[in-house]
Structure formats: C-alpha cells, structure tokens
Motif scaffolding. Structure first.
Motif, PDB file in Angstrom:
ATOM      1  N   GLN A  16       0.836  -1.200   0.000  1.00 23.89           N
ATOM      2  CA  GLN A  16       0.000   0.000   0.000  1.00 23.89           C
ATOM      3  C   GLN A  16       0.874   1.254   0.000  1.00 23.89           C
ATOM      4  OE1 GLN A  16      -2.405   0.403   3.534  1.00 23.89           O
ATOM      5  NE2 GLN A  16      -2.750   2.565   3.168  1.00 23.89           N
ATOM      6  N   PHE A  17       1.918   1.264   0.834  1.00 16.32           N
ATOM      7  CA  PHE A  17       2.803   2.422   0.900  1.00 16.32           C
ATOM      8  C   PHE A  17       3.573   2.608  -0.404  1.00 16.32           C
ATOM      9  CE2 PHE A  17       3.179   2.112   5.789  1.00 16.32           C
ATOM     10  CZ  PHE A  17       2.005   2.828   5.927  1.00 16.32           C
ATOM     11  N   GLN A  18       3.976   1.497  -1.025  1.00 15.98           N
ATOM     12  CA  GLN A  18       4.724   1.596  -2.273  1.00 15.98           C
ATOM     13  C   GLN A  18       3.870   2.157  -3.401  1.00 15.98           C
ATOM     14  OE1 GLN A  18       6.352  -2.402  -2.844  1.00 15.98           O
ATOM     15  NE2 GLN A  18       8.364  -1.420  -2.832  1.00 15.98           N
ATOM     16  N   GLU A  92      14.846   6.107  -0.018  1.00  8.40           N
ATOM     17  CA  GLU A  92      15.448   5.112   0.871  1.00  8.40           C
ATOM     18  C   GLU A  92      14.378   4.193   1.459  1.00  8.40           C
ATOM     19  OE1 GLU A  92      17.705   4.960   5.169  1.00  8.40           O
ATOM     20  OE2 GLU A  92      17.926   6.761   3.951  1.00  8.40           O
ATOM     21  N   ASN A  93      13.250   4.786   1.881  1.00  8.11           N
ATOM     22  CA  ASN A  93      12.161   3.968   2.430  1.00  8.11           C
ATOM     23  C   ASN A  93      11.537   3.084   1.353  1.00  8.11           C
ATOM     24  OD1 ASN A  93      12.435   4.881   5.048  1.00  8.11           O
ATOM     25  ND2 ASN A  93      10.927   6.497   4.818  1.00  8.11           N
ATOM     26  N   LEU A  94      11.410   3.603   0.118  1.00  3.76           N
ATOM     27  CA  LEU A  94      10.865   2.791  -0.974  1.00  3.76           C
ATOM     28  C   LEU A  94      11.771   1.586  -1.255  1.00  3.76           C
ATOM     29  CD1 LEU A  94       9.618   5.502  -3.492  1.00  3.76           C
ATOM     30  CD2 LEU A  94       8.211   3.872  -2.227  1.00  3.76           C
ATOM     31  N   THR A  95      13.073   1.810  -1.238  1.00  3.60           N
ATOM     32  CA  THR A  95      14.027   0.722  -1.443  1.00  3.60           C
ATOM     33  C   THR A  95      13.916  -0.299  -0.321  1.00  3.60           C
ATOM     34  OG1 THR A  95      15.521   2.231  -2.578  1.00  3.60           O
ATOM     35  CG2 THR A  95      16.479   0.182  -1.747  1.00  3.60           C
ATOM     36  N   LYS A  99      12.812  -4.372  -0.401  1.00  2.00           N
ATOM     37  CA  LYS A  99      13.613  -5.407   0.252  1.00  2.00           C
ATOM     38  C   LYS A  99      12.746  -6.202   1.233  1.00  2.00           C
ATOM     39  CE  LYS A  99      17.610  -5.992   3.234  1.00  2.00           C
ATOM     40  NZ  LYS A  99      18.535  -5.314   4.131  1.00  2.00           N
ATOM     41  N   ILE A 100      11.897  -5.517   1.978  1.00  5.92           N
ATOM     42  CA  ILE A 100      11.024  -6.181   2.956  1.00  5.92           C
ATOM     43  C   ILE A 100      10.059  -7.126   2.258  1.00  5.92           C
ATOM     44  CG2 ILE A 100       9.102  -5.779   4.544  1.00  5.92           C
ATOM     45  CD1 ILE A 100      10.691  -3.341   5.575  1.00  5.92           C
ATOM     46  N   LEU A 120       9.924  -6.067  11.085  1.00  5.19           N
ATOM     47  CA  LEU A 120       8.998  -5.304  10.249  1.00  5.19           C
ATOM     48  C   LEU A 120       8.284  -4.216  11.041  1.00  5.19           C
ATOM     49  CD1 LEU A 120       7.457  -8.147   8.097  1.00  5.19           C
ATOM     50  CD2 LEU A 120       9.086  -6.419   7.377  1.00  5.19           C
ATOM     51  N   LEU A 121       7.902  -4.525  12.258  1.00  7.56           N
ATOM     52  CA  LEU A 121       7.238  -3.520  13.083  1.00  7.56           C
ATOM     53  C   LEU A 121       8.165  -2.343  13.365  1.00  7.56           C
ATOM     54  CD1 LEU A 121       5.348  -5.904  15.472  1.00  7.56           C
ATOM     55  CD2 LEU A 121       4.276  -4.223  13.964  1.00  7.56           C
ATOM     56  N   GLY A 122       9.439  -2.630  13.589  1.00  4.16           N
ATOM     57  CA  GLY A 122      10.401  -1.554  13.808  1.00  4.16           C
ATOM     58  C   GLY A 122      10.504  -0.641  12.597  1.00  4.16           C
ATOM     59  N   PHE A 123      10.518  -1.224  11.395  1.00  3.48           N
ATOM     60  CA  PHE A 123      10.582  -0.413  10.185  1.00  3.48           C
ATOM     61  C   PHE A 123       9.327   0.441  10.032  1.00  3.48           C
ATOM     62  CE2 PHE A 123       9.324   0.147   5.747  1.00  3.48           C
ATOM     63  CZ  PHE A 123      10.343   0.990   5.328  1.00  3.48           C
ATOM     64  N   LEU A 124       8.168  -0.158  10.242  1.00  2.56           N
ATOM     65  CA  LEU A 124       6.914   0.594  10.101  1.00  2.56           C
ATOM     66  C   LEU A 124       6.851   1.745  11.090  1.00  2.56           C
ATOM     67  CD1 LEU A 124       4.306  -2.235   9.473  1.00  2.56           C
ATOM     68  CD2 LEU A 124       5.153  -0.544   7.838  1.00  2.56           C
TER      69      LEU A 124
END
Length: 129
Positions: A16-18, A92-95, A99-100, A120-124
């Motif tokens: 969704q974010f991408q 950077e976040n899109l990249t 990867k995720i 994953l929660l840490g990234f979000l």
C-alpha cells in the motif's frame, strides 16, 4: 503460529505504501494501516496466549517483544492520525520496502519465526517518527 497471516498483513501494508502516488501517506492510508496493525496485534495476542498455555518461555519472550513493537507502531500511527500530518516516503524507504517484500516471500517459504515480525514492526514505526 499464524506467520502467514501476519506476513500477508505486513505485505499489504508495505505494498500500500509503495503504491502511493506522489509519495505522500494520507489520512485514509493511515487509518487503513491502523486497522491492519490491529489485526496483527490481535494475532500476536492469540499466539502469546497459546505459548503461555504451552509454557513455551522462549516463544513467550519473543511474542511479548513483538507485542510491544506492535503497540509502539500503533501509537506512532495514531499520533500521525491525530496530527493529520502528511508523511513523505523517500527513496530510501521505498528501497527498504522492496527489500522487505522480498524478505516476506523468503519468510513464507522458510517459516521464519516471530523475529521477522519484530523487524517489520520496527521499520513501520520508523516511518511514522
């Protein structure tokens, strides 16, 4: 563990974010993310309950950490909703999201445990800081 359900929910959030045009997360997307994180929270709570019944202390510790990360991420999303702020997604976040999504596919195949959900929660959560 319901790893597949949790990983599917993470994949939905990241996808969704991408797909956001103009790289801006709006209120509707924040609300959707909150709902999906609540789904993850409930699944983690259910898994914790099962681990407690089985007295699986190692799994209990991991699940408690995952629950803490999930709650912190939910709080960050809710703060963004309250502030009605628009959060930009940089390259950077899109990249990192791409990867995720690849790591999610790998985790599905290898049945990686709750450690990946914590990552994953840490990234979000980082997205909403």
């Amino acid at each position: 563990m319901a790893n597949d359900n949790i990983l599917d929910t993470f994949a939905e959030i990241i996808s969704q974010f991408q797909a956001i045009p103009s790289n801006q997360i709006n209120l509707e997307q924040l609300n959707n993310t909150e709902e999906k994180l609540l789904e993850i929270l409930y699944q983690l709570q259910f898994e914790l309950f099962n681990a407690q019944n089985q007295r699986n202390w190692k799994q209990i510790n991991k699940l408690e950490l995952a629950l803490t990360e999930c709650k912190l991420t939910l709080n960050s999303v809710r703060a963004a909703i309250i502030n009605v702020s628009i959060i930009g997604i940089n390259q950077e976040n899109l990249t990192q999201m791409q990867k995720i999504l690849q790591e999610i596919d790998t985790a599905r195949k290898t049945q990686v445990n709750i450690d990946f959900a914590i990552h994953l929660l840490g990234f979000l959560r980082k997205l909403f800081l």
